[in-house]
Design an enzyme around this catalytic site. Structure first.
Site, short mmCIF file in Angstrom:
data_model
loop_
_atom_site.label_atom_id
_atom_site.label_comp_id
_atom_site.label_asym_id
_atom_site.label_seq_id
_atom_site.Cartn_x
_atom_site.Cartn_y
_atom_site.Cartn_z
N ASP A 41 0.83 -1.22 0.00
CA ASP A 41 0.00 0.00 0.00
C ASP A 41 0.86 1.27 0.00
OD1 ASP A 41 1.00 -0.20 2.52
OD2 ASP A 41 -0.90 0.16 3.56
N HIS A 246 26.69 10.78 -12.73
CA HIS A 246 25.45 10.75 -11.96
C HIS A 246 25.53 9.76 -10.80
CE1 HIS A 246 23.31 12.59 -15.65
NE2 HIS A 246 23.68 13.52 -14.81
N ASP A 263 27.19 17.73 -5.59
CA ASP A 263 26.19 18.34 -6.48
C ASP A 263 24.87 18.19 -5.75
OD1 ASP A 263 24.52 19.19 -8.50
OD2 ASP A 263 25.56 18.10 -10.09
N ASP A 274 20.26 24.45 -7.83
CA ASP A 274 21.22 23.47 -8.35
C ASP A 274 22.61 24.03 -8.13
OD1 ASP A 274 22.45 21.42 -9.71
OD2 ASP A 274 21.55 21.85 -11.66
N HIS A 360 30.08 16.99 -20.83
CA HIS A 360 28.67 17.36 -20.67
C HIS A 360 28.44 18.83 -20.99
CE1 HIS A 360 29.63 19.31 -16.84
NE2 HIS A 360 30.25 18.21 -16.46
N HIS A 364 22.31 24.71 -18.19
CA HIS A 364 20.92 24.37 -18.50
C HIS A 364 20.00 25.33 -17.79
CE1 HIS A 364 20.39 22.39 -14.52
NE2 HIS A 364 21.60 21.90 -14.70
N HIS A 371 16.34 20.37 -14.60
CA HIS A 371 16.70 20.62 -16.00
C HIS A 371 15.43 21.17 -16.62
CE1 HIS A 371 19.97 17.30 -15.63
NE2 HIS A 371 20.36 18.45 -15.14
N GLU A 389 28.15 25.19 -15.18
CA GLU A 389 28.72 24.05 -14.45
C GLU A 389 29.80 23.32 -15.24
OE1 GLU A 389 26.07 20.68 -13.86
OE2 GLU A 389 24.45 21.81 -14.79
N TYR A 393 37.12 15.82 -15.46
CA TYR A 393 37.05 14.47 -14.89
C TYR A 393 38.26 13.68 -15.37
CZ TYR A 393 32.46 16.46 -14.51
OH TYR A 393 31.43 17.32 -14.26
N ARG A 402 34.01 19.68 -10.32
CA ARG A 402 32.93 20.40 -11.00
C ARG A 402 32.49 21.52 -10.07
NH1 ARG A 402 29.68 16.54 -12.27
NH2 ARG A 402 28.01 16.64 -10.70
N GLU A 404 29.44 24.74 -9.86
CA GLU A 404 28.18 25.13 -10.50
C GLU A 404 27.51 26.26 -9.74
OE1 GLU A 404 25.18 22.04 -10.43
OE2 GLU A 404 24.14 22.94 -12.14
MN LIG Z 1 23.09 21.33 -12.95
#
Ligand SMILES: [Mn+2]
Length: 434
Positions: A41, A246, A263, A274, A360, A364, A371, A389, A393, A402, A404
């Site tokens: 449930d 990620h 992040d 972000d 990357h 954004h 995003h 950002e 790497y 990184r 941002e």
């Molecule tokens: Mn971002």
């Protein structure tokens, strides 16, 4: 309510802008998200449909908005359907919006129960010629689940086969790109909370702490500041984990000598901040770490200078990649003879060497979604808000940085929403060793 609601005037203005875009005879329907089941449930926490929230401010399941700007009867030009509340629902789930409360939150006069939607649609669609329906058309949206809005498309197509169906998403995406002052303020609040979480960490992180302990520290700060929590699954990645773009396991030990990539950002009033920072676990960057860190920081600052009204995001990306390639040559990671050529920069062909270290997008849109929805062919404009950002790497060195920040595009000058959050390496070290 955990957060302070945005005034109804914000949502009224959003509806007015969308209504002005709808042609004569058009009726638009936007619905809430489903409450997603888990097992037995159990359910996942409710996450409102961003477009519905943008147009109504309602944070409740089973809500449907119908806009019919050219209806003959003014009462039919905007109608909100909300879940009928009862004593039983009040006892088990807590109070839902009454019709009067729904009116106050949204500024919509005509409120009905969702159970009466079909009956009212029959009446409205006798008069309306075209139906605009919403679907998630985000370019990276991926779902095997049939959403409530998708079911609505199927039902309408079945029940009203003579009405042409049109897509609402591009109109809403265009509108949502430019933020109102109230939206920017909600994002500033989310960002202040994010900053508080980060500062708390600087005093907490040391060799031996677990990544999930770091997560808990931040969550503590977010919840007590009226956030519902993280904007998105937080990435708390030490050492080589930071090379996984990620990474969300957050279950490793932060080791002496490693960097920790964070992040993580807070949500507030359905707006999602972000932020990314990279800090030395032991409070002191090594020479190599510092060199990579400063290269990323220079790219961040360079990127901010490229964000001007009228510029296309893909042009910013290209300029940043050229600059990044220089930095990677400076760090000895890319050789002079490996420079990308026009094949890549003009025609998008091939995978130049720099993309092994920076793979990357640098920016954004952000807003109700992390995003955020957007129209990629629309240039930057005043009061859009985007992330900056850059990252480097280096898998062979178990090292990644990184950084941002959030930038609001201004007429003559941009606003850095994270201007007060520690960013310079010296400042990070000083705070960690205070
Ligand atoms: Mn971002």
């Amino acid at each position: 309510m955990r957060y302070t609601r945005l005034p109804a005037s914000v949502f009224e203005a959003n509806r007015a802008r969308l209504s002005a875009m709808l042609p004569e005879g058009a009726l638009a329907i936007v619905s809430a998200n489903d409450v997603m089941p888990t097992n037995a449930d159990g359910t996942m926490g409710f996450v409102q449909n961003s477009d519905l929230y943008y147009l109504t401010g309602v944070d409740q399941e089973e809500t449907v908005l119908v806009l019919f700007p050219s209806a003959r009867d003014p009462k039919k030009r905007a109608i909100l359907f909300v879940r009928e509340t009862s004593e039983l629902i009040a006892i088990w789930e807590g109070a839902k919006l009454t019709k009067a409360e729904a009116r106050e939150v949204t500024g919509i006069e005509t409120i009905y129960w969702t159970s009466d939607l079909d009956r009212h649609l029959r009446d409205l669609l006798f008069e309306a010629d075209t139906i605009y329906l919403n679907l998630n058309q985000h370019l990276r949206a991926a779902s095997d689940v049939q959403t409530r809005e998708r079911r609505l498309v199927d039902e309408i197509r079945r029940d009203y086969p003579l009405h042409p169906l049109k897509k609402l998403a591009p109109m809403l995406y265009g509108l949502r790109m430019v933020k109102s002052p109230e939206e920017l303020e909600a994002l500033r609040e989310a960002t202040r909370t994010t900053d508080a979480g980060f500062r708390r960490l600087l005093a907490f992180v040391k060799p031996g702490v677990q990544e999930f302990e770091v997560e808990a520290e931040m969550m503590h700060e977010y919840l007590r500041r009226r956030s519902r929590g993280f904007s998105y699954p937080p990435i708390i990645a030490s050492g080589k984990n930071a090379c996984v773009l990620h990474y969300v396991e957050n279950n490793a030990t932060c080791e002496d000598g490693d960097l920790l990539l964070l992040d993580c950002a807070a949500e507030y009033a359905n707006y999602r901040s972000d932020m990314t920072r990279t800090i030395p676990v032991n409070g002191k960057f090594t020479e190599r770490q510092r060199a990579v860190y400063d290269a990323v920081l220079r790219i961040l600052k360079f990127t901010v200078t490229q964000l001007r009204p009228g510029v296309l995001p893909k042009e910013v990306q290209k300029a940043v990649e050229k600059e990044m390639e220089n930095e990677l040559i400076g760090l000895g990671l890319v050789k002079e003879e490996e420079r990308a050529t026009d094949d890549y920069f003009e025609r998008g062909e091939g995978k130049p060497a720099f993309r092994n270290y920076f793979m990357h997008g640098v920016s954004h849109q952000i807003g109700i979604d992390v995003h955020d929805v957007n129209l990629p062919w629309v240039p930057l404009a005043v009061n859009m808000i985007v992330t900056v950002e850059p990252g480097i790497y280096i898998r062979e060195e178990n090292l990644a940085v990184r950084l941002e920040n959030l930038i609001v595009i201004g007429e003559t000058e941009n606003e850095d929403m994270m201007a007060n959050t520690p960013l310079e390496a010296d400042e990070i070290e000083a705070l960690m060793n205070a």
